[in-house]
Design a protein around this motif. Structure first.
Motif, PDB file in Angstrom:
ATOM      1  N   ASP A   1      16.571  12.234   9.747  1.00 44.38           N
ATOM      2  CA  ASP A   1      15.893  10.932   9.850  1.00 44.38           C
ATOM      3  C   ASP A   1      15.767  10.261   8.488  1.00 44.38           C
ATOM      4  O   ASP A   1      15.630  10.926   7.462  1.00 44.38           O
ATOM      5  CB  ASP A   1      14.485  11.102  10.431  1.00 44.38           C
ATOM      6  N   VAL A   2      15.823   8.932   8.482  1.00 42.08           N
ATOM      7  CA  VAL A   2      15.479   8.146   7.303  1.00 42.08           C
ATOM      8  C   VAL A   2      13.976   7.878   7.372  1.00 42.08           C
ATOM      9  O   VAL A   2      13.489   7.314   8.355  1.00 42.08           O
ATOM     10  CB  VAL A   2      16.247   6.813   7.260  1.00 42.08           C
ATOM     11  N   VAL A   3      13.253   8.297   6.336  1.00 41.13           N
ATOM     12  CA  VAL A   3      11.793   8.207   6.366  1.00 41.13           C
ATOM     13  C   VAL A   3      11.293   7.111   5.439  1.00 41.13           C
ATOM     14  O   VAL A   3      11.531   7.145   4.220  1.00 41.13           O
ATOM     15  CB  VAL A   3      11.147   9.552   5.979  1.00 41.13           C
ATOM     16  N   LEU A   4      10.601   6.144   6.032  1.00 39.92           N
ATOM     17  CA  LEU A   4       9.861   5.137   5.282  1.00 39.92           C
ATOM     18  C   LEU A   4       8.439   5.662   5.115  1.00 39.92           C
ATOM     19  O   LEU A   4       7.855   6.202   6.063  1.00 39.92           O
ATOM     20  CB  LEU A   4       9.831   3.816   6.046  1.00 39.92           C
ATOM     21  N   LEU A   5       7.867   5.512   3.936  1.00 33.34           N
ATOM     22  CA  LEU A   5       6.546   6.048   3.655  1.00 33.34           C
ATOM     23  C   LEU A   5       5.608   4.952   3.172  1.00 33.34           C
ATOM     24  O   LEU A   5       5.953   4.186   2.271  1.00 33.34           O
ATOM     25  CB  LEU A   5       6.634   7.145   2.589  1.00 33.34           C
ATOM     26  N   TYR A   6       4.420   4.895   3.782  1.00 33.59           N
ATOM     27  CA  TYR A   6       3.341   4.032   3.294  1.00 33.59           C
ATOM     28  C   TYR A   6       2.178   4.919   2.887  1.00 33.59           C
ATOM     29  O   TYR A   6       1.772   5.819   3.629  1.00 33.59           O
ATOM     30  CB  TYR A   6       2.885   3.046   4.375  1.00 33.59           C
ATOM     31  N   ILE A   7       1.618   4.662   1.696  1.00 31.40           N
ATOM     32  CA  ILE A   7       0.411   5.352   1.244  1.00 31.40           C
ATOM     33  C   ILE A   7      -0.587   4.290   0.797  1.00 31.40           C
ATOM     34  O   ILE A   7      -0.265   3.448  -0.042  1.00 31.40           O
ATOM     35  CB  ILE A   7       0.697   6.310   0.069  1.00 31.40           C
ATOM     36  N   GLY A   8      -1.779   4.328   1.349  1.00 33.52           N
ATOM     37  CA  GLY A   8      -2.792   3.351   0.951  1.00 33.52           C
ATOM     38  C   GLY A   8      -3.881   3.247   1.995  1.00 33.52           C
ATOM     39  O   GLY A   8      -3.844   3.914   3.041  1.00 33.52           O
ATOM     40  N   ARG A   9      -4.849   2.414   1.714  1.00 31.10           N
ATOM     41  CA  ARG A   9      -5.929   2.185   2.673  1.00 31.10           C
ATOM     42  C   ARG A   9      -5.375   1.454   3.891  1.00 31.10           C
ATOM     43  O   ARG A   9      -4.506   0.603   3.771  1.00 31.10           O
ATOM     44  CB  ARG A   9      -7.052   1.378   2.018  1.00 31.10           C
ATOM     45  N   LEU A  10      -5.878   1.807   5.065  1.00 30.22           N
ATOM     46  CA  LEU A  10      -5.430   1.173   6.307  1.00 30.22           C
ATOM     47  C   LEU A  10      -6.278  -0.071   6.558  1.00 30.22           C
ATOM     48  O   LEU A  10      -7.213  -0.077   7.364  1.00 30.22           O
ATOM     49  CB  LEU A  10      -5.540   2.156   7.465  1.00 30.22           C
ATOM     50  N   VAL A  11      -5.951  -1.152   5.831  1.00 31.20           N
ATOM     51  CA  VAL A  11      -6.701  -2.406   5.914  1.00 31.20           C
ATOM     52  C   VAL A  11      -5.722  -3.575   5.910  1.00 31.20           C
ATOM     53  O   VAL A  11      -4.539  -3.424   5.583  1.00 31.20           O
ATOM     54  CB  VAL A  11      -7.693  -2.551   4.733  1.00 31.20           C
ATOM     55  N   ASN A  12      -6.230  -4.746   6.260  1.00 29.64           N
ATOM     56  CA  ASN A  12      -5.382  -5.942   6.351  1.00 29.64           C
ATOM     57  C   ASN A  12      -4.748  -6.296   5.015  1.00 29.64           C
ATOM     58  O   ASN A  12      -3.566  -6.655   4.941  1.00 29.64           O
ATOM     59  CB  ASN A  12      -6.216  -7.125   6.855  1.00 29.64           C
ATOM     60  N   ASP A  13      -5.543  -6.240   3.929  1.00 35.70           N
ATOM     61  CA  ASP A  13      -5.077  -6.676   2.617  1.00 35.70           C
ATOM     62  C   ASP A  13      -3.911  -5.854   2.065  1.00 35.70           C
ATOM     63  O   ASP A  13      -3.261  -6.271   1.107  1.00 35.70           O
ATOM     64  CB  ASP A  13      -6.227  -6.635   1.599  1.00 35.70           C
ATOM     65  N   LYS A  14      -3.661  -4.704   2.655  1.00 33.73           N
ATOM     66  CA  LYS A  14      -2.541  -3.869   2.205  1.00 33.73           C
ATOM     67  C   LYS A  14      -1.243  -4.208   2.937  1.00 33.73           C
ATOM     68  O   LYS A  14      -0.214  -3.580   2.707  1.00 33.73           O
ATOM     69  CB  LYS A  14      -2.868  -2.390   2.397  1.00 33.73           C
ATOM     70  N   GLY A  15      -1.296  -5.221   3.811  1.00 37.80           N
ATOM     71  CA  GLY A  15      -0.083  -5.625   4.522  1.00 37.80           C
ATOM     72  C   GLY A  15       0.294  -4.705   5.673  1.00 37.80           C
ATOM     73  O   GLY A  15       1.445  -4.696   6.110  1.00 37.80           O
ATOM     74  N   VAL A  16      -0.688  -3.966   6.183  1.00 36.37           N
ATOM     75  CA  VAL A  16      -0.403  -2.988   7.247  1.00 36.37           C
ATOM     76  C   VAL A  16      -0.013  -3.690   8.550  1.00 36.37           C
ATOM     77  O   VAL A  16       0.826  -3.180   9.306  1.00 36.37           O
ATOM     78  CB  VAL A  16      -1.611  -2.055   7.460  1.00 36.37           C
ATOM     79  N   ASN A  17      -0.571  -4.867   8.810  1.00 41.52           N
ATOM     80  CA  ASN A  17      -0.204  -5.595  10.035  1.00 41.52           C
ATOM     81  C   ASN A  17       1.277  -5.973  10.014  1.00 41.52           C
ATOM     82  O   ASN A  17       2.002  -5.767  10.996  1.00 41.52           O
ATOM     83  CB  ASN A  17      -1.059  -6.857  10.174  1.00 41.52           C
TER      84      ASN A  17
END
Length: 399
Positions: free
Chosen positions: A213-229
């Motif tokens: 698999d090709v793995v994309l990784l996000y690390i950070g707070r799970l909030v709107n300002d982090k661009g999670v949406n």
């Protein structure tokens, strides 16, 4: 390395943050280094003394709890201001140095009235550029107050510096130490060679990701300002057409107020290609097993996690914001996209997934771009040099 001072010759420096945990996390090992040359006292909120005790143990410095509210709370803020003033009068430091907004405001004012010669504040990120209306006006006013009572001002990066200038926050000199970032990166600790292929494959298997698999990784707070949406929406389209692509999300929304909408949590919890693993004390194993780091934040000062990803050899997709665009060079060690742009994020992820040779090229440059500019030993030495410059200037002026 500079020659350390004997305990009798050390001048006092008080480091403050709203949360003592910020000093513990953001300044890992820096206070121990500085404590060879100055008598360091760390101050911050810590109701159960959890981080206070760990600062003492790991950094070998004195530490004291003084509550500093992160939000505006007039009565509590006045109490904190008074407690800081009394402490400064008692300790008589030659310098106080703050790193977070509320701590900066209270530390600079208390330091001024306590007649601390050097009052230093580092702007680790600005909140007001993304605010509107009365809140923006209030935040600008507070930052102007910080600058009014400070003697030395250090933006964490050139992006932060440019915002301070653009909004005319101060006419005082603004200096970026080293190449930005408050602590640099531990290149020995953040090194992909510390993790074997077998270890990487075992972690992938544990969380449900295959070797191919090709793995994309996000690390950070799970909030709107982090661009999670935007990340959740863009990845939904990616996963619909690429079943070999997975998204691993590391982080939490515990204690946050900028909560994600229910629709985004539904995507995270129901898409089988998204693997949410929660908060992790050590993110290195996840960086080592991944292929692409994705960080679509709306605002930052100088994000440590992008430095950590680069040090681990990961190319990064980041937004064109302060800090991120000072670490990543577009199409060299990553891709820079506009913030709050789901389509641009989707295009960048597809570009990396569909062009393995391009991804390999980015990966080869990732670590070198970090090692050449952000080694923490270099950053620490630059901070120490700045302290000594301040000390010399005070001596010249007989302060």
């Amino acid at each position: 390395m500079k020659e350390a001072q004997s305990p009798k010759n050390k001048k006092k420096v008080i480091r403050t943050a709203a949360l003592s945990g910020s000093l513990y996390v953001l300044l890992e090992d820096q206070l121990r280094f500085l404590n060879q040359y100055y008598d360091i006292l760390a101050i911050g909120s810590d109701s159960d003394n959890y981080f206070i005790e760990r600062l003492k143990q790991r950094e070998g410095v004195r530490s004291k709890e003084i509550n500093i509210e992160r939000k505006i709370s007039i009565v509590k803020d006045l109490v904190s201001l008074y407690r800081l003033y009394i402490l400064f009068r008692k300790e008589k430091p030659f310098m106080v140095h703050s790193i977070t907004p509320k701590a900066g405001l209270l530390t600079m004012i208390a330091g001024y009235f306590a007649r601390v010669p050097a009052r230093v504040h580092t702007f680790t990120g600005l909140i007001f550029p993304t605010q509107t209306g009365m809140m923006k006006t209030i935040l600008i006013f507070f930052d102007k107050l910080i600058c009014r009572f400070a003697t030395n001002l250090y933006p964490e990066g050139n992006g932060v510096k440019n915002d301070l200038l653009a909004y005319k926050i101060t006419k005082k000199p603004l200096k970026v130490i080293a190449n930005g970032n408050v602590n640099g990166i531990d290149l020995v600790k953040f090194n992909k060679t510390l993790f074997t292929t077998t270890e990487n494959q075992l972690l992938r298997k544990k969380i449900g990701v295959s070797e191919k698999d090709v793995v994309l990784l996000y690390i950070g707070r799970l909030v709107n300002d982090k661009g999670v949406n935007e990340l959740a929406q863009a990845f939904t389209k990616i996963s619909a057409s690429h079943n070999h692509v997975k998204l691993v999300m590391v982080g939490s929304d515990k204690g946050e107020t900028d909560l994600l909408p229910e629709d985004t949590w539904n995507i995270i919890n129901t898409n089988d290609a998204i693997h949410y693993v929660g908060h992790q004390n050590d993110v290195r194993p996840y960086l080592a097993m991944s292929d692409i780091f994705v960080f679509p934040s709306y605002r930052e000062g100088f994000p440590n996690v992008v430095l950590e990803a680069g040090a681990m050899g990961l190319p990064a997709i980041v937004t064109d914001i302060n800090g991120s665009n000072e670490i990543i060079e577009n199409n060299i060690n990553g891709i820079i996209i506009p913030s709050k742009d789901t389509q641009a994020l989707l295009n960048a992820m597809q570009l990396c997934i569909k062009n393995p040779e391009f991804l390999i090229k980015l990966s080869k440059c990732a670590r070198d771009k970090i090692t050449s500019r952000f080694d923490r030993n270099f950053v620490w030495t630059e901070i120490l040099d700045e302290y000594r410059l301040i000390e010399r200037n005070l001596s010249k002026n007989n302060i």
